[in-house]
Write a protein that holds these residues in place. Sequence first.
Motif, PDB file in Angstrom:
ATOM      1  N   ILE A 272       0.876  -1.162  -0.061  1.00 38.29           N
ATOM      2  CA  ILE A 272       0.038   0.029  -0.130  1.00 38.29           C
ATOM      3  C   ILE A 272       0.954   1.332  -0.190  1.00 38.29           C
ATOM      4  O   ILE A 272       0.513   2.559  -0.306  1.00 38.29           O
ATOM      5  CB  ILE A 272      -1.064  -0.001   1.134  1.00 38.29           C
ATOM      6  CG1 ILE A 272      -0.193  -0.068   2.715  1.00 38.29           C
ATOM      7  CG2 ILE A 272      -1.817  -0.891   1.133  1.00 38.29           C
ATOM      8  CD1 ILE A 272      -1.118   0.014   3.781  1.00 38.29           C
TER       9      ILE A 272
ATOM     10  N   SER B  64      -0.497  -4.674   3.292  1.00 36.53           N
ATOM     11  CA  SER B  64      -1.837  -5.176   3.959  1.00 36.53           C
ATOM     12  C   SER B  64      -2.271  -6.587   3.603  1.00 36.53           C
ATOM     13  O   SER B  64      -1.980  -7.038   2.491  1.00 36.53           O
ATOM     14  CB  SER B  64      -3.204  -4.288   3.220  1.00 36.53           C
ATOM     15  OG  SER B  64      -4.150  -4.615   3.931  1.00 36.53           O
ATOM     16  N   SER B  65      -2.694  -7.448   4.611  1.00 37.06           N
ATOM     17  CA  SER B  65      -2.958  -8.914   4.196  1.00 37.06           C
ATOM     18  C   SER B  65      -4.012  -9.368   5.190  1.00 37.06           C
ATOM     19  O   SER B  65      -4.177  -8.783   6.373  1.00 37.06           O
ATOM     20  CB  SER B  65      -1.569  -9.582   4.566  1.00 37.06           C
ATOM     21  OG  SER B  65      -1.093  -9.323   5.723  1.00 37.06           O
ATOM     22  N   SER B  66      -4.413 -10.382   4.957  1.00 35.03           N
ATOM     23  CA  SER B  66      -5.683 -11.107   5.705  1.00 35.03           C
ATOM     24  C   SER B  66      -5.125 -11.822   6.844  1.00 35.03           C
ATOM     25  O   SER B  66      -5.724 -12.253   7.848  1.00 35.03           O
ATOM     26  CB  SER B  66      -6.690 -11.811   4.832  1.00 35.03           C
ATOM     27  OG  SER B  66      -6.006 -12.546   3.934  1.00 35.03           O
TER      28      SER B  66
ATOM     29  N   ILE C 280      -6.603  -3.922  11.290  1.00 35.01           N
ATOM     30  CA  ILE C 280      -7.301  -2.893  10.640  1.00 35.01           C
ATOM     31  C   ILE C 280      -8.837  -3.450  10.559  1.00 35.01           C
ATOM     32  O   ILE C 280      -8.890  -4.557   9.954  1.00 35.01           O
ATOM     33  CB  ILE C 280      -7.019  -2.218   9.367  1.00 35.01           C
ATOM     34  CG1 ILE C 280      -5.567  -1.727   9.454  1.00 35.01           C
ATOM     35  CG2 ILE C 280      -7.743  -1.102   8.866  1.00 35.01           C
ATOM     36  CD1 ILE C 280      -5.191  -0.378  10.592  1.00 35.01           C
TER      37      ILE C 280
ATOM     38  N   THR D  87      -8.059  -6.604   8.253  1.00 35.49           N
ATOM     39  CA  THR D  87      -6.822  -6.861   7.560  1.00 35.49           C
ATOM     40  C   THR D  87      -5.760  -6.553   8.599  1.00 35.49           C
ATOM     41  O   THR D  87      -6.005  -6.070   9.650  1.00 35.49           O
ATOM     42  CB  THR D  87      -6.742  -6.012   6.311  1.00 35.49           C
ATOM     43  OG1 THR D  87      -6.836  -4.557   6.641  1.00 35.49           O
ATOM     44  CG2 THR D  87      -7.791  -6.286   5.301  1.00 35.49           C
TER      45      THR D  87
ATOM     46  N   SER E 105      -2.400  -4.666   8.818  1.00 40.34           N
ATOM     47  CA  SER E 105      -1.325  -3.623   8.295  1.00 40.34           C
ATOM     48  C   SER E 105       0.178  -3.769   8.824  1.00 40.34           C
ATOM     49  O   SER E 105       0.086  -3.643  10.282  1.00 40.34           O
ATOM     50  CB  SER E 105      -1.758  -2.029   8.526  1.00 40.34           C
ATOM     51  OG  SER E 105      -0.904  -1.338   7.775  1.00 40.34           O
TER      52      SER E 105
END
Length: 289
Positions: A199, A209-211, A248, A255, A257
């Motif tokens: 990002i 950003s990832s799950s 986040i 997600t 960060s």
Amino acid sequence: MNLIPIQTTDLTIGQPLPWDLFDQAHQPIQKRGYIFKTEDELKQLEGSSIFRMQKPEPDQIESSGDKFRFDDMHLKVGHKLQLKLSSRSKGPVEIKYTSYVTSLIGYVQDSTVITAMPATDQLIGEPFVEGDQVQVSLFSGNSVFNFIVFVDKVIKVPFKYLHLSFPKEIQGQNIRKSRRIRCSLPGSVVEKHIPLSLIDLSVCGAGVSSSLPLGPLGTIITLAFTITILDKEIPVTVKSAIRSAKPINKNGHKTISTGVEFIDIKSEHMHTIRHLIYQEIVEHPENVI
């Protein structure tokens, strides 16, 4: 459209036209690159009002940053240059710009800049023609530079190269080590095959950003992502250390960060990232953080 009148004596038999020609109603008569083969062709234009597009002055071109001298760029043989060629796309008014990558052959101070002809597969439509206006962009050290020149000569034998006019004014901007841009680049953690999205990006690190969590603080991971420069996709892999992580929750979508610091980056990958940052500074300054 800013047109200036010319005479048939300004046209040379056997030489490609350096400009598009227009009549008094601003309608195109002949395209840049056309070659008049006989005097009879030129005589057909006698008595008619002929115009060509006026070359824009350097101060009419968008520029930003400070002014520099030519020596400040520290150019060397083989230095990569981006040539942005302006051309008419549809009708006599609409202008588009096409970018090509080439390399520096050499220069003669206050006289000429000599570059290789861009690779054949980059040339779409008409090639460079004497009189063309070219915007040159390059990266050197921690700065990016831009200047406007014109094609003085197109040499085809014994090999193809360009003589460009010597720049009269050079604009430059320093890219600090910490300069960061907003982006949206898909990527992954190589070791765990975790998909993510970059990002923001700098030559020092990135925000992703990832799950799924990428690991505890201090964990060393390998980021893999692809950067597109001048329609060319360049894969980048870089060892990184996790320096921060926070959850986040936006509109019910959760997600993580994560901030990472690059700890082992190849010089060519650093150059690619700097090129992307430079490109965003010039074309999308609103993305600069």
